[in-house]
Design a protein around this motif. Structure first.
Motif, PDB file in Angstrom:
ATOM      1  N   PRO A  32      -5.667  18.915  11.789  1.00  0.00           N
ATOM      2  CA  PRO A  32      -4.590  17.957  12.090  1.00  0.00           C
ATOM      3  C   PRO A  32      -5.097  16.516  12.008  1.00  0.00           C
ATOM      4  N   GLY A  33      -4.391  15.725  11.215  1.00  0.00           N
ATOM      5  CA  GLY A  33      -4.770  14.344  11.047  1.00  0.00           C
ATOM      6  C   GLY A  33      -5.919  14.116  10.091  1.00  0.00           C
ATOM      7  N   GLY A  34      -6.469  15.185   9.518  1.00  0.00           N
ATOM      8  CA  GLY A  34      -7.632  15.074   8.634  1.00  0.00           C
ATOM      9  C   GLY A  34      -7.261  15.046   7.175  1.00  0.00           C
ATOM     10  N   GLU A  35      -8.259  14.881   6.331  1.00  0.00           N
ATOM     11  CA  GLU A  35      -8.080  14.851   4.884  1.00  0.00           C
ATOM     12  C   GLU A  35      -9.187  15.665   4.236  1.00  0.00           C
ATOM     13  N   VAL A  36      -8.833  16.430   3.218  1.00  0.00           N
ATOM     14  CA  VAL A  36      -9.812  17.188   2.448  1.00  0.00           C
ATOM     15  C   VAL A  36      -9.588  16.904   0.972  1.00  0.00           C
ATOM     16  N   PHE A  37     -10.611  17.127   0.160  1.00  0.00           N
ATOM     17  CA  PHE A  37     -10.526  16.884  -1.273  1.00  0.00           C
ATOM     18  C   PHE A  37     -10.686  18.194  -2.028  1.00  0.00           C
TER      19      PHE A  37
END
Length: 323
Positions: A32-37
């Protein structure tokens, strides 16, 4: 009573929703609230287009009965589908102001997650004035539309499929509709839940009480088929490949099997072709985009030489045209 079919003007008809699939590969679900590539990305036609493109790439005269919106995603899909030479888009409508259905697929090492948006649309129908059809595919989770029953009465071979039952009920009403199709193609989990059995083999035999031919796909383990008329069980293993994205592999399987319906091949050869095409489709991203052409089948068989006798399929693929 079903009438004898004359030579169809369309080999295969696929009706349903075309999705714009946005496939992100090698990505875990973000916190939650994070970012992944992601390691890779592809925009590709999905939904019923998986089956239509796969069949057309094997040379079948394939018609697509569906609709796209006039939004940017719909316009891009129209360009991609128009690039398929054997795919007839005469009955692919454009809906002004309608959003093309879209699915985001997050493909990780072990799991896949999907986010889908789809707006309501008008029911699809194949009018009596339209071309004759050799075979078509329809979902059996709900009552079959009248135009499918009419086609079957005229000699069209009807293939049935189902999706995952998110309610967990696995209603036996689905089995009661199988007498309205000629071939039923579920995956192993679907087949076992609907038949209340413990193995794909048991499920295939149980389905034989309801439909002439059942094909239970088992992912990387291949397929189990039961021909009720001949009381014969056939098992064909999958071809081993390095898998990147299994999205649409089941669609490629059923479309490839359907594409061989007029070949006069034995069941084992048809299943081998379908498992080969499905296996090759998981090597790259997307369903429709990864469906193999005949040229790609020949190249793979020559380079990798998988176990078994592939001579009949290689000969067909190398002499059937330029695709």
């Amino acid at each position: 009573m079903r009438s004898a079919a004359t030579t169809p003007e369309v080999d295969l008809l696929f009706a349903g929703s075309v999705f714009c699939d946005l496939v992100f590969a090698g990505v875990p679900v973000p916190d939650p609230g994070g970012e992944v590539f992601a390691r890779a990305f592809r925009l590709t036609p999905g939904g019923v287009a998986n089956r239509a493109v796969a069949a057309s790439r094997l040379g079948a005269r394939t018609a697509l009965l569906s609709a796209l919106g006039d939004d940017p995603l719909g316009r891009e899909l129209a360009v991609l589908l128009a690039a398929e030479p054997q795919l007839d888009l005469t009955w692919l409508a454009t809906r002004p102001g309608w959003q093309t259905p879209v699915t985001v697929s997050l493909t990780g090492e072990q799991e896949r997650e999907f986010i889908t948006y789809q707006e309501p649309d008008a029911p699809l129908a194949w009018g009596a004035e339209r071309p004759r059809v050799g075979a078509t595919h329809v979902g059996v989770a709900h009552e079959l539309p009248g135009w499918v029953r009419r086609l079957r009465s005229q000699g069209t071979v009807v293939y049935g499929g189902v999706g995952w039952d998110s309610t967990g009920q696995w209603s036996t009403e689905v089995l009661s509709r199988l007498d309205q199709v000629d071939v039923f193609v579920p995956n192993d989990l679907e087949a076992m839940r609907y038949t209340r059995t413990e193995s794909p083999t048991e499920a295939a035999r149980a389905l034989g009480r309801h439909v002439s031919l059942s094909l239970v796909t088992c992912g990387s383990r291949g397929v189990v088929a039961f021909d009720a008329g001949a009381d014969r069980l056939v098992e064909v293993p999958a071809v081993r490949v390095t898998a990147l994205d299994p999205t649409g592999a089941g669609d490629v399987f059923v479309a490839s099997f359907m594409a061989s319906h007029a070949f006069g091949w034995p069941l084992e050869h048809r299943l081998a072709l379908a498992t080969l095409c499905a296996s090759l489709s998981v090597r790259t991203l997307g369903g429709a985009a990864s469906a193999p052409t005949r040229r790609e089948l020949v190249a793979f068989l020559d380079a990798d030489r998988p176990p078994g006798d592939w001579s009949a399929i290689r000969d067909w693929a190398s002499t059937s045209g330029p695709a």
